[in-house]
Design a protein around this motif. Structure first.
Motif, PDB file in Angstrom:
ATOM      1  N   PHE A  68      -1.943  -1.150  -5.023  1.00 46.59           N
ATOM      2  CA  PHE A  68      -3.194  -1.516  -4.359  1.00 46.59           C
ATOM      3  C   PHE A  68      -3.627  -2.967  -4.630  1.00 46.59           C
ATOM      4  O   PHE A  68      -4.155  -3.621  -3.746  1.00 46.59           O
ATOM      5  CB  PHE A  68      -4.312  -0.561  -4.787  1.00 46.59           C
ATOM      6  CG  PHE A  68      -4.098   0.841  -4.293  1.00 46.59           C
ATOM      7  CD1 PHE A  68      -4.435   1.192  -2.987  1.00 46.59           C
ATOM      8  CD2 PHE A  68      -3.552   1.810  -5.103  1.00 46.59           C
ATOM      9  CE1 PHE A  68      -4.227   2.477  -2.518  1.00 46.59           C
ATOM     10  CE2 PHE A  68      -3.336   3.097  -4.636  1.00 46.59           C
ATOM     11  CZ  PHE A  68      -3.672   3.435  -3.346  1.00 46.59           C
ATOM     12  N   ASN A 119      -7.173  -8.755   2.945  1.00 44.38           N
ATOM     13  CA  ASN A 119      -8.367  -7.976   2.593  1.00 44.38           C
ATOM     14  C   ASN A 119      -8.641  -6.834   3.574  1.00 44.38           C
ATOM     15  O   ASN A 119      -9.309  -5.863   3.245  1.00 44.38           O
ATOM     16  CB  ASN A 119      -9.596  -8.889   2.545  1.00 44.38           C
ATOM     17  CG  ASN A 119      -9.655  -9.686   1.267  1.00 44.38           C
ATOM     18  OD1 ASN A 119      -9.197  -9.222   0.222  1.00 44.38           O
ATOM     19  ND2 ASN A 119     -10.168 -10.893   1.348  1.00 44.38           N
ATOM     20  N   ASN A 120      -8.119  -6.987   4.805  1.00 44.96           N
ATOM     21  CA  ASN A 120      -8.397  -5.971   5.838  1.00 44.96           C
ATOM     22  C   ASN A 120      -7.528  -4.721   5.706  1.00 44.96           C
ATOM     23  O   ASN A 120      -7.568  -3.860   6.586  1.00 44.96           O
ATOM     24  CB  ASN A 120      -8.201  -6.570   7.237  1.00 44.96           C
ATOM     25  CG  ASN A 120      -9.212  -7.631   7.516  1.00 44.96           C
ATOM     26  OD1 ASN A 120     -10.356  -7.535   7.087  1.00 44.96           O
ATOM     27  ND2 ASN A 120      -8.806  -8.676   8.220  1.00 44.96           N
ATOM     28  N   PHE A 127      -4.351  -5.765  -1.588  1.00 44.49           N
ATOM     29  CA  PHE A 127      -5.595  -6.478  -1.280  1.00 44.49           C
ATOM     30  C   PHE A 127      -5.457  -7.991  -1.479  1.00 44.49           C
ATOM     31  O   PHE A 127      -6.213  -8.755  -0.897  1.00 44.49           O
ATOM     32  CB  PHE A 127      -6.753  -5.913  -2.104  1.00 44.49           C
ATOM     33  CG  PHE A 127      -7.303  -4.637  -1.507  1.00 44.49           C
ATOM     34  CD1 PHE A 127      -8.216  -4.683  -0.464  1.00 44.49           C
ATOM     35  CD2 PHE A 127      -6.875  -3.403  -1.960  1.00 44.49           C
ATOM     36  CE1 PHE A 127      -8.702  -3.512   0.109  1.00 44.49           C
ATOM     37  CE2 PHE A 127      -7.358  -2.229  -1.394  1.00 44.49           C
ATOM     38  CZ  PHE A 127      -8.275  -2.279  -0.353  1.00 44.49           C
ATOM     39  N   LEU A 147       0.836  -1.209   0.000  1.00 46.71           N
ATOM     40  CA  LEU A 147       0.000   0.000   0.000  1.00 46.71           C
ATOM     41  C   LEU A 147       0.867   1.255   0.000  1.00 46.71           C
ATOM     42  O   LEU A 147       0.558   2.232  -0.683  1.00 46.71           O
ATOM     43  CB  LEU A 147      -0.890  -0.014   1.249  1.00 46.71           C
ATOM     44  CG  LEU A 147      -2.056   0.949   1.257  1.00 46.71           C
ATOM     45  CD1 LEU A 147      -3.120   0.495   0.277  1.00 46.71           C
ATOM     46  CD2 LEU A 147      -2.649   1.040   2.654  1.00 46.71           C
ATOM     47  N   TRP A 185      -7.948  -2.282   3.943  1.00 45.49           N
ATOM     48  CA  TRP A 185      -8.773  -1.064   3.756  1.00 45.49           C
ATOM     49  C   TRP A 185      -8.750  -0.175   4.994  1.00 45.49           C
ATOM     50  O   TRP A 185      -8.959   1.038   4.893  1.00 45.49           O
ATOM     51  CB  TRP A 185     -10.205  -1.439   3.376  1.00 45.49           C
ATOM     52  CG  TRP A 185     -10.912  -2.302   4.383  1.00 45.49           C
ATOM     53  CD1 TRP A 185     -10.985  -3.662   4.365  1.00 45.49           C
ATOM     54  CD2 TRP A 185     -11.614  -1.874   5.552  1.00 45.49           C
ATOM     55  NE1 TRP A 185     -11.696  -4.115   5.452  1.00 45.49           N
ATOM     56  CE2 TRP A 185     -12.091  -3.030   6.196  1.00 45.49           C
ATOM     57  CE3 TRP A 185     -11.892  -0.635   6.120  1.00 45.49           C
ATOM     58  CZ2 TRP A 185     -12.816  -2.993   7.373  1.00 45.49           C
ATOM     59  CZ3 TRP A 185     -12.627  -0.590   7.300  1.00 45.49           C
ATOM     60  CH2 TRP A 185     -13.083  -1.754   7.913  1.00 45.49           C
ATOM     61  N   CYS A 222      -6.275   2.272   4.424  1.00 43.79           N
ATOM     62  CA  CYS A 222      -6.724   3.220   3.384  1.00 43.79           C
ATOM     63  C   CYS A 222      -7.501   4.378   4.010  1.00 43.79           C
ATOM     64  O   CYS A 222      -7.536   5.478   3.467  1.00 43.79           O
ATOM     65  CB  CYS A 222      -7.611   2.511   2.364  1.00 43.79           C
ATOM     66  SG  CYS A 222      -6.768   1.288   1.401  1.00 43.79           S
TER      67      CYS A 222
END
Lengths: 98, 136
Positions: free
Chosen positions: A61, A69-70, A65, A56, A72, A75
């Motif tokens: 990106f 998946n977590n 992911f 990230l 975010w 983000c």
């Protein structure tokens, strides 16, 4: 009353200084993590998140992911930190002008 | 005094994040199950980290509430520095020896508390500031 107290704590000069120092330390560590550090392990269960954060930070990106998946959560955290820094610096500039 | 307060806030935030990180770490391991072996060294290190952080949080809350006397200020700053150095050393050992990459992120919090404790030690008290102003 509680909101007022919370606002007072957030606008406190010492707390603002502390926040700026924390962000600076985080920035330096993340730069080290993103560009100057290499993973030597074969890959444990928690590696997913660390590797995702690293991806990230390099703005990759898709692989971020794929690793976890977590990711975010970060983000949301990163823009929040940037906004907070801008608000603090803006307030300081306005104070100096006055 | 202001630098001391900033340093104390840094220590407080760093150690709260440290404990939260540790709890998430433990929960993650428990939910993952048998994939990773948690040995006694890791448990002892974890206990040291949690106890260290808890003491530092208690001390910094006492300081922020103004319940630490001026006579005890030196003892307070030295004990904070020693505790944060211990915390940093334990996590450095884990970071260098362990295979787990999560310590790369986890090591940020002791650095924050170490910076805070250095600020506490370097911060001048009100009386000292007045004396230096008079001298000038």
């Amino acid at each position: 009353m509680r909101l007022k107290k919370l606002k007072k704590i957030i606008n406190d000069n010492d707390f603002e200084n502390a926040r700026l120092i924390i962000y600076l330390i985080l920035f330096i560590t993340f730069i080290y993590l993103a560009y100057f550090n290499q993973f030597t392990c074969s890959g444990c269960a928690l590696c997913g998140m660390t590797r995702a954060v690293k991806s990230l930070l390099v703005l990759n990106f898709k692989s971020a992911f794929e690793f976890n998946n977590n990711v975010w959560i970060f983000c949301f955290i990163i823009p929040f930190i940037v906004i907070d820094i801008v608000i603090i610096i803006k307030r300081r500039c306005l104070k100096n002008e006055k | 005094m202001k630098t001391k307060r900033t340093g104390t806030i840094l220590c407080l935030v760093g150690n709260i994040l440290n404990i939260i990180g540790f709890i998430i770490f433990i929960l993650y391991f428990k939910t993952l199950g048998s994939g990773i072996s948690v040995n006694t060294e890791m448990i002892v290190d974890g206990l040291i980290i949690v106890i260290d952080s808890a003491i530092m949080i208690a001390l910094s809350i006492l300081f922020l509430k103004g319940k630490i006397n001026k006579d005890l200020m030196k003892l307070y700053s030295i004990s904070m520095l020693l505790l944060s150095i211990t915390l940093f050393a334990v996590l450095c050992i884990l970071f260098l020896s362990s295979v787990l990459c999560c310590y790369m992120i986890y090591i940020v919090f002791p650095i924050i508390s170490l910076v805070g404790s250095i600020m506490i030690l370097a911060g001048k008290e009100k009386n000292e500031v007045k004396e230096t102003k008079k001298d000038n």
